[in-house]
Enzyme design. Structure first.
Site, PDB file in Angstrom:
ATOM      1  CG  HIS A  90      -1.986   1.043   1.152  1.00 31.68           C
ATOM      2  ND1 HIS A  90      -1.762   2.372   1.465  1.00 31.68           N
ATOM      3  CD2 HIS A  90      -3.297   0.976   0.782  1.00 31.68           C
ATOM      4  CE1 HIS A  90      -2.866   3.056   1.317  1.00 31.68           C
ATOM      5  NE2 HIS A  90      -3.821   2.241   0.890  1.00 31.68           N
ATOM      6  CD  GLU A 162      -5.638   0.608  -2.803  1.00 29.94           C
ATOM      7  OE1 GLU A 162      -6.733   0.719  -2.243  1.00 29.94           O
ATOM      8  OE2 GLU A 162      -4.570   0.442  -2.169  1.00 29.94           O
TER       9      GLU A 162
END
Length: 252
Positions: A90, A162
């Site tokens: 992430h 993302e």
């Protein structure tokens, strides 16, 4: 369709969410997943009924088997606490905690070695997007993440695109035409790593909310959504599940 709770929810708040989710009817063909904080992982596991379709994940785990690693947990510990998948790569972990393409690759291999599904996050910053380099940037991240994964195991990996510029409260939500070329390239890179197969799922995350979820799901390479704050409230999460239902694909 999943959500990471990030640094949110006490044990009581986690229990209230999971109890409401467990009591709801999940639309057929969907696989919901939630990623609690480590403190709530076993607590959530114990509240999910036997046979629940909800997958449980950890937001992070170390690639090492055990030993030194202050503040970390191992893949074995994550599995022991109930995790079935582990998030890695992430952008917050990369920016604030030193996560690199190499450590993501180590984590992906370690997760698979312990029977866990790696959830690999990739995405470009705004300056790379504006310079026209999003596809090359993300493709390099995916190749690196899969570099230690055997071709036969690529089918057990989830990849979540993302874009950093779309994430968070002040992000700029992406449109389907912006994500489509990148999602297609991810699919190609994964197919190459798998010698022609594919990942378990390709997900889109970043600024997902009820108003844009259906548009994002029209992308032919997008198998599902990985959402943030829009899924932290259980009613919002259930609403997103309902929006995903028409795009569910029958299990093979």
């Amino acid at each position: 369709m999943g959500t990471s709770w990030k640094m949110n929810k006490t044990l009581a708040e986690a229990a209230a969410f999971v109890d409401a989710l467990a009591a709801a009817e999940v639309p057929p063909g969907l696989v919901p997943f939630v990623l609690p904080a480590h403190t709530a992982l076993a607590h959530v596991r114990d509240r999910l009924p036997a046979g629940s379709p909800v997958l449980l994940g950890a937001q992070n785990a170390h690639w090492g088997p055990e030993g030194a690693g202050t503040g970390e947990i191992s893949m074995r510990m994550a599995a022991d606490a109930g995790a079935q998948l582990v998030e890695m790569g992430h952008s917050e972990r990369r920016a604030s905690f030193g996560e690199t393409d190499d450590t993501v690759a180590l984590k992906a291999a370690a997760a698979l070695d312990h029977g866990l599904l790696p959830l690999v996050c990739v995405g470009e910053p705004l300056e790379v997007r504006d310079a026209g380099g999003a596809a090359d940037f993300v493709a390099a991240q995916v190749r690196a993440a899969l570099s230690r994964v055997a071709p036969a195991d690529v089918g057990r990996v989830l990849v979540a695109y993302e874009p950093i510029w779309a994430i968070g409260e002040h992000g700029r939500p992406a449109t389907q035409d912006q994500i489509a070329p990148v999602m297609a390239l991810i699919a190609d890179v994964v197919a190459g790593a798998a010698d022609g197969g594919g990942a378990l799922a390709l997900l889109y995350g970043g600024g997902v909310h009820p108003d844009n979820a259906e548009e994002l799901l029209t992308d032919p390479c997008t198998d599902g959504l990985f959402v943030g704050r829009a899924g932290w409230d259980v009613q919002g999460y259930l609403r997103l599940l309902d929006l995903c239902a028409p795009y569910a694909r029958p299990a093979s």
